[in-house]
Enzyme design. Sequence first.
Site, PDB file in Angstrom:
ATOM      1  N   ARG A  91       1.309  -1.109   0.161  1.00 43.71           N
ATOM      2  CA  ARG A  91       0.057   0.245  -0.245  1.00 43.71           C
ATOM      3  C   ARG A  91       1.096   1.436   0.117  1.00 43.71           C
ATOM      4  NH1 ARG A  91      -4.505   1.459   4.309  1.00 43.71           N
ATOM      5  NH2 ARG A  91      -4.949   3.907   3.403  1.00 43.71           N
ATOM      6  N   ASN A 145     -10.945  -4.033  -1.179  1.00 44.86           N
ATOM      7  CA  ASN A 145     -10.499  -3.932  -2.267  1.00 44.86           C
ATOM      8  C   ASN A 145      -9.523  -3.085  -3.412  1.00 44.86           C
ATOM      9  OD1 ASN A 145     -11.738  -0.985  -1.650  1.00 44.86           O
ATOM     10  ND2 ASN A 145     -10.810  -0.771   0.353  1.00 44.86           N
ATOM     11  N   CYS A 167     -19.123  -1.950  -0.443  1.00 38.43           N
ATOM     12  CA  CYS A 167     -18.460  -1.160  -0.033  1.00 38.43           C
ATOM     13  C   CYS A 167     -19.138  -0.832   2.074  1.00 38.43           C
ATOM     14  CB  CYS A 167     -17.788   0.274  -0.168  1.00 38.43           C
ATOM     15  SG  CYS A 167     -16.829   1.616   0.447  1.00 38.43           S
ATOM     16  N   ASP A 168     -18.382  -0.312   2.802  1.00 34.25           N
ATOM     17  CA  ASP A 168     -18.097   0.639   3.815  1.00 34.25           C
ATOM     18  C   ASP A 168     -18.803   2.178   3.865  1.00 34.25           C
ATOM     19  OD1 ASP A 168     -15.963   1.179   3.458  1.00 34.25           O
ATOM     20  OD2 ASP A 168     -15.293   1.388   6.096  1.00 34.25           O
ATOM     21  N   HIS A 197     -16.486   4.242  -4.871  1.00 42.65           N
ATOM     22  CA  HIS A 197     -16.108   5.037  -4.059  1.00 42.65           C
ATOM     23  C   HIS A 197     -15.838   6.179  -5.786  1.00 42.65           C
ATOM     24  CE1 HIS A 197     -12.907   3.172  -0.710  1.00 42.65           C
ATOM     25  NE2 HIS A 197     -14.036   2.986  -1.242  1.00 42.65           N
ATOM     26  N   TYR A 262     -14.812  10.399  -1.833  1.00 44.25           N
ATOM     27  CA  TYR A 262     -13.649   9.789  -3.121  1.00 44.25           C
ATOM     28  C   TYR A 262     -14.191  10.817  -4.042  1.00 44.25           C
ATOM     29  CZ  TYR A 262     -11.849   6.065  -0.089  1.00 44.25           C
ATOM     30  OH  TYR A 262     -11.805   5.187   1.237  1.00 44.25           O
ATOM     31  N   ARG A 282      -0.901   7.486   3.998  1.00 47.24           N
ATOM     32  CA  ARG A 282      -1.698   7.189   4.943  1.00 47.24           C
ATOM     33  C   ARG A 282      -1.378   5.876   5.802  1.00 47.24           C
ATOM     34  NH1 ARG A 282      -5.622   7.725   8.459  1.00 47.24           N
ATOM     35  NH2 ARG A 282      -7.214   5.952   8.498  1.00 47.24           N
TER      36      ARG A 282
HETATM   37  C1  G6P Z   1     -13.070   2.921   3.618  1.00 48.56           C
HETATM   38  C2  G6P Z   1     -13.308   2.584   2.473  1.00 48.56           C
HETATM   39  C3  G6P Z   1     -12.344   1.454   2.295  1.00 48.56           C
HETATM   40  C4  G6P Z   1     -11.389   1.772   2.943  1.00 48.56           C
HETATM   41  C5  G6P Z   1     -11.007   2.345   4.232  1.00 48.56           C
HETATM   42  C6  G6P Z   1      -9.624   2.477   4.500  1.00 48.56           C
HETATM   43  O1  G6P Z   1     -13.774   2.399   4.957  1.00 48.56           O
HETATM   44  O2  G6P Z   1     -15.036   2.375   2.296  1.00 48.56           O
HETATM   45  O3  G6P Z   1     -12.840   1.125   1.415  1.00 48.56           O
HETATM   46  O4  G6P Z   1     -10.305   0.836   2.584  1.00 48.56           O
HETATM   47  O5  G6P Z   1     -11.718   3.599   3.955  1.00 48.56           O
HETATM   48  O6  G6P Z   1      -8.835   2.607   5.769  1.00 48.56           O
HETATM   49  P1  G6P Z   1      -8.069   3.069   6.647  1.00 48.56           P
HETATM   50  O7  G6P Z   1      -7.972   3.912   7.485  1.00 48.56           O
HETATM   51  O8  G6P Z   1      -6.681   1.820   6.190  1.00 48.56           O
HETATM   52  O9  G6P Z   1      -7.441   4.229   5.344  1.00 48.56           O
HETATM   53 MN    MN Z   2     -14.494   0.673  -0.214  1.00 48.85          MN
END
Ligand code: G6P
Ligand code: MN
Length: 438
Positions: A91, A145, A167-168, A197, A262, A282
């Site tokens: 990542r 993802n 997706c959340d 997104h 997004y 991030r």
């Molecule tokens: C949201 C998105 C996810 C993503 C996450 C990342 O929940 O819907 O797709 O993976 O954010 O979170 P993070 O804390 O890992 O940056």
């Molecule tokens: Mn997502």
Amino acid sequence: KFSVVIAGGGSTFTPGIVMMLLDNQDRFPLRKLKLYDNDEERQRILGEALAILLKENAPDIEFSFTTDPEEAFTDTDFCMAHIRVGKYAMREQDEKIPLKYGVVGQETCGPGGIAYGLRSITGMMEIIDHMEKYSPQCWMLNYSNPASIVAEACRVMRPKAKVLNICDMPVGTLRRMSQIIGKTPKDLEVRYFGLNHFGWWTSVKDKEGKEYLEDIKAYVAEHGYLTQIEVDTQHTDPSWQDTHRKAKDLLAVNPRYLPNTYLKYYLYPDDVVAHANAAYTRANEVMDGREKTVFDAAKAIVAQGTAKGGEFHIDAHASFIVDLARAIAYNTHERMLMIVENQGAIANFPDDAMVEVPCIVGSHGVEPLAQGKIPVFEQTLMYQQLMVEKMVVEAYQEGSYQKLWQALTLSRTIPSAKVAKAILDDLIEANRGYWPEL
Ligand code: G6P
Ligand code: MN
């Protein structure tokens, strides 16, 4: 009672999801809970701690963790999949390589998302095949993802597989909207269209049919999606603060509908890059934060031999996964935003696009609800992004460098074919062993 396997058992999200499942035993009772991962070490640390937690709180649930697909997928009703192929080290590359060229570095959007997508496809197809081999009746609830590319790959490469993509993010935003108007998410019913997104809310109504779209827009135009408490106290994670505040700029350029946050990566990539720290992204925040906290908490639980007073935190907002599992198991016809094949749901958009729209979910799967025609601005943006995602999956299948270069060139996040090529060549180097040969 149900048997569930969590694929990506070594993820930092796993303890929160297990706690959430325990909290929902009255709604979705478990007989078996298994963790599955290909990283034995990471999963073992979490697994040993969760074994203690379950023994203390839910001794009737048979709990295990394994790296063996046969054990993981035999006698399983639901697979909750949140895999991250390449983990946070990759990542970090997804985020930092584009930033070197002044381009958005994000795990699901732009070149980072494309790079991650090419890694995820292989991992997803593997677990789908295990599931189909050992438990053909099993459903996969997938929130791995980058969800759009993963969903398109599933559609093309495993068209018959029982995979539901969700997706959340819409759930999280709806919670913010409900706070803004003093309601709860369950009071509200939305209309929405987009890609994952990448979409817009066109209606937010309460159960009596009162429309709140204009009220929420008026608030968002001023504060973004920051709730009043966040505006007053500034107490949340700064990068999430920025994200939710930026919604007001998205609304400024396109005041018609409420945007998914997004969209900032596509509509304001220059601002995003200007605010990014190319040396600390991030991925670094998560590695120094959540990764440490969760694994330290697990080790502490194992050392103390008890989870009482432990530091695992319930991920309550992940309960949408239980809503989804219940919809299938009990045919609840719950209305949820899902990533599904369009087939006319968005009237003026390709039938074979994987879109995000409200759906009715029941025992037989997902039925998308018609969202009608969409305006030219949104349609054009979506079409361009859709073609990027489709070409990435084609490039994966064909092993085509040329197609991948074109896909990157078409992404709104990248200014030219030249920059696209430079980023691509770096990404190929970084992803050796993860990507197919191009
Ligand atoms: C949201 C998105 C996810 C993503 C996450 C990342 O929940 O819907 O797709 O993976 O954010 O979170 P993070 O804390 O890992 O940056
Ligand atoms: Mn997502």
